[in-house]
Motif scaffolding. Sequence first.
Motif, PDB file in Angstrom:
ATOM      1  N   LYS A  11      43.957  41.173  31.137  1.00  6.44           N
ATOM      2  CA  LYS A  11      43.826  40.760  32.529  1.00  6.44           C
ATOM      3  C   LYS A  11      44.498  39.409  32.713  1.00  6.44           C
ATOM      4  O   LYS A  11      44.173  38.435  32.027  1.00  6.44           O
ATOM      5  CB  LYS A  11      42.344  40.658  32.934  1.00  6.44           C
ATOM      6  CG  LYS A  11      42.151  40.338  34.406  1.00  6.44           C
ATOM      7  CD  LYS A  11      42.606  41.469  35.293  1.00  6.44           C
ATOM      8  CE  LYS A  11      42.695  41.074  36.748  1.00  6.44           C
ATOM      9  NZ  LYS A  11      43.162  42.189  37.599  1.00  6.44           N
ATOM     10  N   ARG A  47      33.748  42.710  33.399  1.00  5.68           N
ATOM     11  CA  ARG A  47      34.092  43.138  34.769  1.00  5.68           C
ATOM     12  C   ARG A  47      35.115  44.277  34.743  1.00  5.68           C
ATOM     13  O   ARG A  47      35.069  45.175  35.577  1.00  5.68           O
ATOM     14  CB  ARG A  47      34.621  41.953  35.585  1.00  5.68           C
ATOM     15  CG  ARG A  47      33.505  41.001  36.017  1.00  5.68           C
ATOM     16  CD  ARG A  47      34.051  39.767  36.717  1.00  5.68           C
ATOM     17  NE  ARG A  47      34.634  40.072  38.006  1.00  5.68           N
ATOM     18  CZ  ARG A  47      33.967  40.132  39.162  1.00  5.68           C
ATOM     19  NH1 ARG A  47      32.687  39.887  39.168  1.00  5.68           N
ATOM     20  NH2 ARG A  47      34.582  40.402  40.287  1.00  5.68           N
ATOM     21  N   THR A  50      33.274  47.530  33.572  1.00  4.65           N
ATOM     22  CA  THR A  50      32.360  48.104  34.574  1.00  4.65           C
ATOM     23  C   THR A  50      33.108  48.464  35.865  1.00  4.65           C
ATOM     24  O   THR A  50      32.481  48.704  36.898  1.00  4.65           O
ATOM     25  CB  THR A  50      31.216  47.116  34.901  1.00  4.65           C
ATOM     26  OG1 THR A  50      31.777  45.840  35.189  1.00  4.65           O
ATOM     27  CG2 THR A  50      30.242  47.000  33.768  1.00  4.65           C
ATOM     28  N   CYS A  51      34.430  48.472  35.797  1.00  2.03           N
ATOM     29  CA  CYS A  51      35.286  48.882  36.929  1.00  2.03           C
ATOM     30  C   CYS A  51      35.184  47.938  38.117  1.00  2.03           C
ATOM     31  O   CYS A  51      35.462  48.333  39.253  1.00  2.03           O
ATOM     32  CB  CYS A  51      34.962  50.308  37.384  1.00  2.03           C
ATOM     33  SG  CYS A  51      35.122  51.534  36.106  1.00  2.03           S
ATOM     34  N   LEU A  52      34.776  46.702  37.884  1.00  2.00           N
ATOM     35  CA  LEU A  52      34.742  45.727  38.973  1.00  2.00           C
ATOM     36  C   LEU A  52      36.088  45.038  39.128  1.00  2.00           C
ATOM     37  O   LEU A  52      36.362  44.423  40.154  1.00  2.00           O
ATOM     38  CB  LEU A  52      33.660  44.672  38.710  1.00  2.00           C
ATOM     39  CG  LEU A  52      32.220  45.143  38.807  1.00  2.00           C
ATOM     40  CD1 LEU A  52      31.272  44.079  38.288  1.00  2.00           C
ATOM     41  CD2 LEU A  52      31.868  45.495  40.244  1.00  2.00           C
ATOM     42  N   LEU A  53      36.899  45.152  38.089  1.00  2.00           N
ATOM     43  CA  LEU A  53      38.179  44.447  38.055  1.00  2.00           C
ATOM     44  C   LEU A  53      39.185  45.366  37.362  1.00  2.00           C
ATOM     45  O   LEU A  53      38.925  45.808  36.233  1.00  2.00           O
ATOM     46  CB  LEU A  53      37.973  43.165  37.228  1.00  2.00           C
ATOM     47  CG  LEU A  53      38.874  41.982  37.383  1.00  2.00           C
ATOM     48  CD1 LEU A  53      38.838  41.435  38.798  1.00  2.00           C
ATOM     49  CD2 LEU A  53      38.438  40.894  36.405  1.00  2.00           C
ATOM     50  N   PRO A  54      40.301  45.679  37.994  1.00  2.00           N
ATOM     51  CA  PRO A  54      41.273  46.543  37.310  1.00  2.00           C
ATOM     52  C   PRO A  54      42.063  45.758  36.263  1.00  2.00           C
ATOM     53  O   PRO A  54      42.438  44.604  36.525  1.00  2.00           O
ATOM     54  CB  PRO A  54      42.186  47.014  38.450  1.00  2.00           C
ATOM     55  CG  PRO A  54      42.063  45.964  39.492  1.00  2.00           C
ATOM     56  CD  PRO A  54      40.724  45.312  39.354  1.00  2.00           C
ATOM     57  N   LYS A  75      31.054  54.418  36.357  1.00  2.00           N
ATOM     58  CA  LYS A  75      29.942  53.776  37.066  1.00  2.00           C
ATOM     59  C   LYS A  75      28.653  54.575  36.927  1.00  2.00           C
ATOM     60  O   LYS A  75      27.564  54.006  36.964  1.00  2.00           O
ATOM     61  CB  LYS A  75      30.293  53.603  38.550  1.00  2.00           C
ATOM     62  CG  LYS A  75      31.270  52.469  38.809  1.00  2.00           C
ATOM     63  CD  LYS A  75      31.534  52.322  40.283  1.00  2.00           C
ATOM     64  CE  LYS A  75      32.412  51.114  40.561  1.00  2.00           C
ATOM     65  NZ  LYS A  75      32.512  50.814  41.989  1.00  2.00           N
ATOM     66  N   VAL A  80      25.072  47.040  34.888  1.00  2.00           N
ATOM     67  CA  VAL A  80      25.319  45.664  34.459  1.00  2.00           C
ATOM     68  C   VAL A  80      24.213  44.748  34.967  1.00  2.00           C
ATOM     69  O   VAL A  80      23.725  44.901  36.086  1.00  2.00           O
ATOM     70  CB  VAL A  80      26.716  45.198  34.949  1.00  2.00           C
ATOM     71  CG1 VAL A  80      26.835  45.237  36.455  1.00  2.00           C
ATOM     72  CG2 VAL A  80      27.056  43.810  34.450  1.00  2.00           C
TER      73      VAL A  80
ATOM     74  N   ARG B  84      26.330  43.470  41.272  1.00  2.96           N
ATOM     75  CA  ARG B  84      25.423  44.572  40.915  1.00  2.96           C
ATOM     76  C   ARG B  84      25.679  45.792  41.799  1.00  2.96           C
ATOM     77  O   ARG B  84      25.765  46.914  41.313  1.00  2.96           O
ATOM     78  CB  ARG B  84      23.992  44.060  41.063  1.00  2.96           C
ATOM     79  CG  ARG B  84      22.943  45.107  41.160  1.00  2.96           C
ATOM     80  CD  ARG B  84      21.626  44.596  40.660  1.00  2.96           C
ATOM     81  NE  ARG B  84      21.551  44.742  39.216  1.00  2.96           N
ATOM     82  CZ  ARG B  84      20.814  44.003  38.412  1.00  2.96           C
ATOM     83  NH1 ARG B  84      20.107  43.021  38.887  1.00  2.96           N
ATOM     84  NH2 ARG B  84      20.789  44.236  37.134  1.00  2.96           N
ATOM     85  N   SER B  86      28.379  46.480  43.535  1.00  4.86           N
ATOM     86  CA  SER B  86      29.736  47.008  43.357  1.00  4.86           C
ATOM     87  C   SER B  86      29.868  47.840  42.093  1.00  4.86           C
ATOM     88  O   SER B  86      30.746  48.697  42.003  1.00  4.86           O
ATOM     89  CB  SER B  86      30.753  45.863  43.313  1.00  4.86           C
ATOM     90  OG  SER B  86      30.672  45.116  44.483  1.00  4.86           O
ATOM     91  N   SER B  87      29.029  47.556  41.100  1.00  6.09           N
ATOM     92  CA  SER B  87      29.105  48.346  39.867  1.00  6.09           C
ATOM     93  C   SER B  87      28.306  49.647  39.993  1.00  6.09           C
ATOM     94  O   SER B  87      28.308  50.473  39.099  1.00  6.09           O
ATOM     95  CB  SER B  87      28.629  47.527  38.664  1.00  6.09           C
ATOM     96  OG  SER B  87      27.262  47.226  38.806  1.00  6.09           O
ATOM     97  N   SER B  88      27.620  49.828  41.129  1.00  2.00           N
ATOM     98  CA  SER B  88      26.880  51.076  41.372  1.00  2.00           C
ATOM     99  C   SER B  88      27.819  52.081  42.045  1.00  2.00           C
ATOM    100  O   SER B  88      28.917  51.726  42.452  1.00  2.00           O
ATOM    101  CB  SER B  88      25.684  50.796  42.287  1.00  2.00           C
ATOM    102  OG  SER B  88      26.117  50.668  43.619  1.00  2.00           O
ATOM    103  N   PRO B  89      27.369  53.324  42.197  1.00  2.00           N
ATOM    104  CA  PRO B  89      28.277  54.318  42.821  1.00  2.00           C
ATOM    105  C   PRO B  89      28.407  54.185  44.342  1.00  2.00           C
ATOM    106  O   PRO B  89      28.952  55.082  44.966  1.00  2.00           O
ATOM    107  CB  PRO B  89      27.605  55.659  42.456  1.00  2.00           C
ATOM    108  CG  PRO B  89      26.639  55.372  41.363  1.00  2.00           C
ATOM    109  CD  PRO B  89      26.191  53.973  41.579  1.00  2.00           C
ATOM    110  N   LYS B 245      37.733  42.763  43.914  1.00  2.00           N
ATOM    111  CA  LYS B 245      38.079  43.442  42.665  1.00  2.00           C
ATOM    112  C   LYS B 245      39.295  42.841  41.989  1.00  2.00           C
ATOM    113  O   LYS B 245      39.765  43.375  40.999  1.00  2.00           O
ATOM    114  CB  LYS B 245      38.325  44.926  42.935  1.00  2.00           C
ATOM    115  CG  LYS B 245      37.066  45.668  43.313  1.00  2.00           C
ATOM    116  CD  LYS B 245      37.278  47.148  43.228  1.00  2.00           C
ATOM    117  CE  LYS B 245      35.949  47.868  43.362  1.00  2.00           C
ATOM    118  NZ  LYS B 245      36.051  49.269  43.039  1.00  2.00           N
ATOM    119  N   ARG B 246      39.843  41.764  42.577  1.00  7.65           N
ATOM    120  CA  ARG B 246      41.029  41.173  41.960  1.00  7.65           C
ATOM    121  C   ARG B 246      40.662  40.039  41.041  1.00  7.65           C
ATOM    122  O   ARG B 246      39.632  39.440  41.156  1.00  7.65           O
ATOM    123  CB  ARG B 246      41.996  40.696  43.035  1.00  7.65           C
ATOM    124  CG  ARG B 246      42.785  41.873  43.588  1.00  7.65           C
ATOM    125  CD  ARG B 246      43.877  41.422  44.510  1.00  7.65           C
ATOM    126  NE  ARG B 246      44.173  42.505  45.431  1.00  7.65           N
ATOM    127  CZ  ARG B 246      44.216  42.382  46.752  1.00  7.65           C
ATOM    128  NH1 ARG B 246      43.997  41.227  47.309  1.00  7.65           N
ATOM    129  NH2 ARG B 246      44.489  43.405  47.507  1.00  7.65           N
TER     130      ARG B 246
END
Lengths: 243, 246
Positions: A11, A47, A50-54, A75, A80, B84, B86-89, B245-246
């Motif tokens: 990243k 992050r 947990t797919c919060l950050l690509p 997810k 987390v 929290r 955002s990490s959920s579906p 998400k960036r």
Amino acid sequence: MTAIETRGLTKRFGTFTAVDHLDLTVEEGELFALLGVNGAGKTTAIRMLTCLLPPTEGTALVLGHDICAETAAVKAVTDVSPQETAVARQLTVRENLLLMAGLYGADKAEAEKRADELISVFDLEEVRAKRAKTLSGGMQRRLSIAMALVSRPKVLFLDEPTLGLDVLARRGLWKLIRELKGSITIILTTHYLEEAETLSDRIAILSKGSLRACGTAEELKTLAGTGSFEDAFIALAAEKEEL
Amino acid sequence: MRFRAFAGRNAKELLRDPLNVSLSLGLPVFMLILLSVLGKSIPGGGMFAIDTLAPGIVLFSFSFTTLFVGFLIAQDRTGSFLVRLSSSPLTAVDFYLGYSLPVLPLAMCQMAVCFIAALFFGLTLSVNLLLAFLVMLPAAVLFITAGLILGCLFPDKAVGGIGSIFVNIATIFAGIWFPLELMEGSVFYKICHALPFVHIAKAGACAVSGDYRALLPHLLWVMGYAVLFAALSVFIFSRRMRAEKR
């Protein structure tokens, strides 16, 4: 079976590389610690996982699901507990747990069953009807971790779970984390050396985004040729951090 | 189930804060009573006629929903709770509706409380009140979506201040506290009529008094702004979700 496999996970934020080609494998049921000083890339790695950050480059598989291509599947099997306590302040302890169960699709009866189980396991009986904002810091953190478990994740990410807690609250949380060991895969980030050494099956030392070493606490001491884990950490992390 | 759980949480967060309840319900009723009493003590008695004051006070109460929604979103963003969530579906649509829809019943309660309180100060109970209720709904959407925009653009510490400015702008430019007709032809008067707030108050007043012909232009003006704010909030909200998400 492999729970997590990172493949050149990277990243970058502009010219700054937060995580640099991370290659790691975590087995199912393992308690795996990501250890490093502030800014080592631990939270960024979590992050991404947990797919919060690509990722900028590379990828990772979580229980066989690609974090870039199968975010919904990832997810669904992960949860987390963020670095700062993350609770809904105006909701009671039980309502916080019911909320998270609901967000992961549990019906009312199932959500209530899971919430009551976790209230018992995490010793939150006395405060179950109290609003989260009225709890002590230690209790809030305890609730925060319980909220991450109510979705019954197969992989749990604990980001600095004991940061800012007093010694009693910290030891209380260690006990809970130990009790979870083996039942699910836990990825723990910490910069407390004692925490990583005491709780983890294996430890990865990160420094400036790069993996410096990975193994059990004993293996790392042997690798560094030191008698204490603290000396081993300093020796292994020193080159990059230029301590 | 996911959306319901999230929306339920947001409703509880809003309604369990005593300050929110007292500001959104108590303060408008207090202002209604105060201005009604003041109006009656002014010679001529036309300063704060209840037919125009009541819809204006509803608008005043709506402006607090902007503040509450903005603060809730900004607080979730600033703390770790959004990590929290955002990490959920939860999907982006779940987030958007979960933050906005629970506020609509609150806005309807505000309307009901304000109109019921106005009945004690001379507002006539008629079918026109039901029409006013419906006419004011697009205004509720406008204020709620303004809150979404506010919460997406500013951190929680700034939302309080900026939200208060918004409350003041909305009420001053709506002409609730003084008759805008006193400044007819001025630049301020023109600005007021280019913005939606005065049209909200006038649409409500027309509905209450049963002036259906005069109602439509104001209502169209309000609905246009409501659509604009809603579209803008969807755009800004989705951009913010991507930026997180960036």
